[in-house]
Design a protein around this motif. Structure first.
Motif, PDB file in Angstrom:
ATOM      1  N   GLY A 108       0.789  -1.230   0.000  1.00 47.77           N
ATOM      2  CA  GLY A 108       0.000   0.000   0.000  1.00 47.77           C
ATOM      3  C   GLY A 108       0.817   1.273   0.000  1.00 47.77           C
ATOM      4  N   TYR A 134     -11.695   8.930   5.731  1.00 53.43           N
ATOM      5  CA  TYR A 134     -10.571   8.366   4.983  1.00 53.43           C
ATOM      6  C   TYR A 134      -9.210   8.866   5.453  1.00 53.43           C
ATOM      7  CZ  TYR A 134     -14.058   6.838   1.594  1.00 53.43           C
ATOM      8  OH  TYR A 134     -15.122   6.243   0.984  1.00 53.43           O
ATOM      9  N   GLN A 192      -5.610   2.222   4.162  1.00 53.40           N
ATOM     10  CA  GLN A 192      -6.206   1.010   3.613  1.00 53.40           C
ATOM     11  C   GLN A 192      -7.657   1.219   3.182  1.00 53.40           C
ATOM     12  OE1 GLN A 192      -5.862  -2.521   5.994  1.00 53.40           O
ATOM     13  NE2 GLN A 192      -7.125  -3.716   4.621  1.00 53.40           N
ATOM     14  N   LEU A 193      -8.460   1.864   3.985  1.00 54.34           N
ATOM     15  CA  LEU A 193      -9.860   2.094   3.647  1.00 54.34           C
ATOM     16  C   LEU A 193      -9.982   2.871   2.333  1.00 54.34           C
ATOM     17  CD1 LEU A 193     -12.806   1.753   4.585  1.00 54.34           C
ATOM     18  CD2 LEU A 193     -12.553   3.930   5.784  1.00 54.34           C
ATOM     19  N   ARG A 205      -7.575   3.076  -0.046  1.00 56.53           N
ATOM     20  CA  ARG A 205      -7.057   2.221  -1.121  1.00 56.53           C
ATOM     21  C   ARG A 205      -8.146   1.306  -1.657  1.00 56.53           C
ATOM     22  NH1 ARG A 205      -2.670   0.623   2.412  1.00 56.53           N
ATOM     23  NH2 ARG A 205      -3.467  -1.496   2.305  1.00 56.53           N
ATOM     24  N   GLU A 206      -8.899   0.725  -0.739  1.00 54.64           N
ATOM     25  CA  GLU A 206      -9.958  -0.198  -1.143  1.00 54.64           C
ATOM     26  C   GLU A 206     -11.102   0.534  -1.842  1.00 54.64           C
ATOM     27  OE1 GLU A 206     -10.912  -2.205   2.499  1.00 54.64           O
ATOM     28  OE2 GLU A 206      -9.036  -3.360   2.481  1.00 54.64           O
ATOM     29  N   HIS A 254      -9.841   1.940  -5.256  1.00 55.35           N
ATOM     30  CA  HIS A 254      -9.099   0.966  -6.070  1.00 55.35           C
ATOM     31  C   HIS A 254      -7.697   1.489  -6.391  1.00 55.35           C
ATOM     32  CE1 HIS A 254     -12.859  -1.180  -6.457  1.00 55.35           C
ATOM     33  NE2 HIS A 254     -13.426  -0.054  -6.829  1.00 55.35           N
ATOM     34  N   LYS A 262      -4.300   0.739  -6.227  1.00 62.51           N
ATOM     35  CA  LYS A 262      -3.311  -0.333  -6.096  1.00 62.51           C
ATOM     36  C   LYS A 262      -2.678  -0.500  -7.462  1.00 62.51           C
ATOM     37  CE  LYS A 262      -6.892  -3.758  -6.779  1.00 62.51           C
ATOM     38  NZ  LYS A 262      -7.607  -4.887  -6.267  1.00 62.51           N
ATOM     39  N   ASN A 278      -6.775   5.701  -9.495  1.00 63.59           N
ATOM     40  CA  ASN A 278      -6.570   4.453 -10.205  1.00 63.59           C
ATOM     41  C   ASN A 278      -6.300   4.820 -11.666  1.00 63.59           C
ATOM     42  OD1 ASN A 278      -7.881   2.399 -12.127  1.00 63.59           O
ATOM     43  ND2 ASN A 278      -7.558   1.226 -10.237  1.00 63.59           N
TER      44      ASN A 278
END
Length: 182
Positions: free
Chosen positions: A17, A82, A98-99, A101-102, A105, A107, A123
């Protein structure tokens, strides 16, 4: 104003991450800011990366508003959801929350876009898709957007003339043709 963030540079978010800050933006950070950042989002679709000095300016403005201000409450609810304070590591990487990133999207391959005093992380594939849906970035596809901004030779230097509609209904057609969506 001095050094600012400008441009769009693709980079990666690794499996842990961590966002690798593009060298062009790292240079601005090294010359103007420290290693502390506040990373957040207003919508969960894109991340905003604020040098902590810039984020503190926003905090100061918010502090001047009443705690009962509904706009302030809504803004704080979103950025707190966030938001995280992070430190850039010695290799120029930032750990993305992490929250966020998810949700966004974020990554693998991402676009890092300079927005004057902060960075926007998206993204890469979603960003490219949005550009394509808006007609791309080529000169031909942007003609309807920028045509009204071209100087007219019969006007004084630097003046801009918007097209004049020939019929009342054409005014709305012209506005839709030059509208830039967020």
């Amino acid at each position: 104003m001095g050094l600012m963030f400008h441009g769009n540079y693709p980079t990666r978010v690794d499996e842990k991450g961590r966002l690798k800050v593009p060298a062009e933006f790292k240079r601005v950070i090294d010359e103007k800011y420290g290693t502390q950042f506040y990373i957040t989002s207003l919508d969960g679709k894109v991340a905003t990366v604020w040098p902590f000095e810039e984020w503190e300016r926003i905090d100061q403005k918010l502090a001047a508003l009443s705690t009962h201000n509904p706009t302030k409450k809504k803004f704080l609810d979103r950025v707190r959801h966030y938001g995280h304070r992070v430190k850039m590591d010695g290799r120029g990487r930032l750990l993305m929350p992490q929250l966020l990133r998810e949700a966004a999207h974020i990554k693998g391959e991402v676009a890092v876009i300079g927005n004057e005093n902060h960075l926007i992380v998206r993204n890469l594939w979603a960003y490219r898709k949005e550009i394509e849906e808006q007609g791309g970035l080529g000169a031909d596809s942007d003609a309807p957007v920028f045509a009204p901004l071209k100087p007219k030779p019969h006007l004084r230097s630097g003046a801009i003339a918007l097209p004049e509609p020939t019929q009342p209904a054409d005014a709305f057609t012209e506005l839709r043709a030059i509208r830039i969506s967020k």
